[in-house]
Motif scaffolding. Structure first.
Motif, PDB file in Angstrom:
ATOM      1  N   LEU A  81       0.845  -1.184   0.000  1.00 47.11           N
ATOM      2  CA  LEU A  81       0.000   0.000   0.000  1.00 47.11           C
ATOM      3  C   LEU A  81       0.880   1.234   0.000  1.00 47.11           C
ATOM      4  CD1 LEU A  81      -2.769   1.431   0.347  1.00 47.11           C
ATOM      5  CD2 LEU A  81      -2.458   1.189   2.826  1.00 47.11           C
ATOM      6  N   GLU A  82       0.860   1.971  -1.100  1.00 44.74           N
ATOM      7  CA  GLU A  82       1.630   3.211  -1.186  1.00 44.74           C
ATOM      8  C   GLU A  82       0.736   4.385  -0.798  1.00 44.74           C
ATOM      9  OE1 GLU A  82       3.897   3.930  -4.682  1.00 44.74           O
ATOM     10  OE2 GLU A  82       4.807   1.925  -4.680  1.00 44.74           O
ATOM     11  N   THR A  83       1.202   5.132   0.197  1.00 38.45           N
ATOM     12  CA  THR A  83       0.424   6.255   0.690  1.00 38.45           C
ATOM     13  C   THR A  83       1.367   7.254   1.330  1.00 38.45           C
ATOM     14  OG1 THR A  83      -1.528   6.878   1.983  1.00 38.45           O
ATOM     15  CG2 THR A  83      -0.045   5.238   2.968  1.00 38.45           C
ATOM     16  N   ARG A  84       0.833   8.357   1.823  1.00 40.56           N
ATOM     17  CA  ARG A  84       1.669   9.353   2.479  1.00 40.56           C
ATOM     18  C   ARG A  84       1.856   8.973   3.939  1.00 40.56           C
ATOM     19  NH1 ARG A  84      -0.648  14.700   1.217  1.00 40.56           N
ATOM     20  NH2 ARG A  84       0.674  15.449   2.902  1.00 40.56           N
ATOM     21  N   HIS A  97      -7.468  -3.962   1.177  1.00 39.13           N
ATOM     22  CA  HIS A  97      -7.780  -2.567   0.857  1.00 39.13           C
ATOM     23  C   HIS A  97      -7.987  -2.387  -0.640  1.00 39.13           C
ATOM     24  CE1 HIS A  97      -3.761  -1.919  -0.870  1.00 39.13           C
ATOM     25  NE2 HIS A  97      -3.296  -2.657   0.129  1.00 39.13           N
ATOM     26  N   PHE A  98      -8.539  -1.221  -1.001  1.00 46.46           N
ATOM     27  CA  PHE A  98      -8.709  -0.825  -2.392  1.00 46.46           C
ATOM     28  C   PHE A  98      -7.695   0.256  -2.784  1.00 46.46           C
ATOM     29  CE2 PHE A  98     -13.509  -1.968  -2.211  1.00 46.46           C
ATOM     30  CZ  PHE A  98     -13.213  -3.297  -2.456  1.00 46.46           C
ATOM     31  N   ASP A 102      -8.967   3.288   1.338  1.00 48.15           N
ATOM     32  CA  ASP A 102     -10.200   2.503   1.345  1.00 48.15           C
ATOM     33  C   ASP A 102      -9.904   1.103   1.864  1.00 48.15           C
ATOM     34  OD1 ASP A 102     -11.549   4.652   0.259  1.00 48.15           O
ATOM     35  OD2 ASP A 102     -11.450   3.911  -1.799  1.00 48.15           O
ATOM     36  N   VAL A 103     -10.553   0.720   2.953  1.00 49.83           N
ATOM     37  CA  VAL A 103     -10.364  -0.593   3.573  1.00 49.83           C
ATOM     38  C   VAL A 103     -11.598  -1.438   3.308  1.00 49.83           C
ATOM     39  CG1 VAL A 103     -10.043  -1.838   5.738  1.00 49.83           C
ATOM     40  CG2 VAL A 103      -8.848   0.338   5.354  1.00 49.83           C
ATOM     41  N   ALA A 104     -11.390  -2.650   2.749  1.00 45.02           N
ATOM     42  CA  ALA A 104     -12.510  -3.469   2.292  1.00 45.02           C
ATOM     43  C   ALA A 104     -12.787  -4.693   3.150  1.00 45.02           C
ATOM     44  CB  ALA A 104     -12.265  -3.911   0.850  1.00 45.02           C
ATOM     45  N   ASP A 139     -19.104  -1.440   0.176  1.00 44.18           N
ATOM     46  CA  ASP A 139     -18.098  -2.507   0.281  1.00 44.18           C
ATOM     47  C   ASP A 139     -16.775  -2.045   0.879  1.00 44.18           C
ATOM     48  OD1 ASP A 139     -17.302  -0.926  -1.829  1.00 44.18           O
ATOM     49  OD2 ASP A 139     -16.962  -2.593  -3.234  1.00 44.18           O
ATOM     50  N   HIS A 140     -16.739  -0.829   1.435  1.00 40.64           N
ATOM     51  CA  HIS A 140     -15.464  -0.388   2.019  1.00 40.64           C
ATOM     52  C   HIS A 140     -15.659   0.814   2.955  1.00 40.64           C
ATOM     53  CE1 HIS A 140     -15.848   2.463  -1.358  1.00 40.64           C
ATOM     54  NE2 HIS A 140     -15.036   3.263  -0.666  1.00 40.64           N
ATOM     55  N   PHE A 141     -14.688   0.959   3.862  1.00 35.66           N
ATOM     56  CA  PHE A 141     -14.544   2.196   4.619  1.00 35.66           C
ATOM     57  C   PHE A 141     -13.712   3.161   3.779  1.00 35.66           C
ATOM     58  CE2 PHE A 141     -14.616  -0.374   8.767  1.00 35.66           C
ATOM     59  CZ  PHE A 141     -15.930  -0.033   9.048  1.00 35.66           C
TER      60      PHE A 141
END
Length: 233
Positions: free
Chosen positions: A103-106, A138-139, A167-169, A220-222
């Motif tokens: 998961l690439e994120t800041r 996750h998405f 987004d967590v699924a 389907d996700h947070f």
């Protein structure tokens, strides 16, 4: 009467501040000026301390690196355009002892996600479902696109365009059970309680928390984000 009520309100505020002050002297989690310890159980001071940490690239990086049972690799910033980029970029592969597809994120979002997983998801899974979480599904976080709404695509850029959303699924438990929000939101009472507990807890760590209770786009996700307006639905 009005003067008496005002006096009582003032006394209540003083009493509350005194309680917080005493707690802060005894426990640094309650001290708003103490550094954030991402491994410590949250208090009412946690959102403020987390926000201060997230504003500093150095503090954020140090906090994420100190988060137990979490693995990340630091990457160069991604600059696709002025509207689409990932700054303070990290790739997560393990969060609070749960594996995850890369998961690439800041940094800020990685830290917030990690604290939520550690202090809410894992203990809630043990409490309601009797098992630890082995994998988080996750998405993704980064997507260079405009915001999606119930009435169509907005003219505004999505928080995903700057990796300011995740987004967590679903999850997979240590005992092999797969938890999908799409099926689980209205599943057994225990699973319903789990999903709603972690949704409510997420509001400690994220400014925007959207779930199936918000609209059909989130069935389907947070959706976790640091949007302009607070929302916990």
């Amino acid at each position: 009467m009005a003067r008496d009520l005002s006096r009582l309100a003032s006394l209540a505020v003083v009493a509350a501040l005194t309680v917080v002050g005493v707690a802060a002297m005894q426990d640094e989690r309650w001290n708003p000026f103490a550094p954030l310890d991402p491994n410590a159980a949250p208090t009412l001071m946690t959102p403020m301390k987390l926000a201060r940490t997230a504003r500093s690239p150095q503090l954020c990086r140090a906090a994420l690196e100190s988060l137990e049972e979490t693995e990340q690799v630091w990457l160069d910033d991604r600059e696709d355009s002025a509207e689409c980029h990932i700054r303070q970029r990290a790739r997560l592969t393990r969060v609070a002892d749960a594996r995850t597809a890369p998961l690439e994120t800041r940094c800020e979002m990685a830290l917030r996600l990690g604290m939520w997983m550690r202090h809410s998801v894992q203990p809630s899974a043990r409490e309601w479902l009797g098992s630890d979480v082995a994998e988080a599904r996750h998405f993704g976080s980064f997507s260079c696109r405009r915001m999606r709404t119930s009435s169509g695509t907005s003219t505004r850029m999505s928080a995903h365009a700057t990796a300011s959303a995740i987004d967590v699924a679903g999850f997979r438990l240590d005992d092999g059970r797969a938890l999908s929000m799409l099926q689980g939101w209205e599943a057994s009472l225990a699973e319903q309680a789990f999903w709603r507990q972690i949704r409510d807890d997420a509001c400690t760590y994220f400014r925007t928390v959207l779930s199936p209770d918000y609209n059909a786009l989130h069935a389907d996700h947070f959706h976790f984000a640091q949007g302009r307006w607070p929302a916990c639905r």
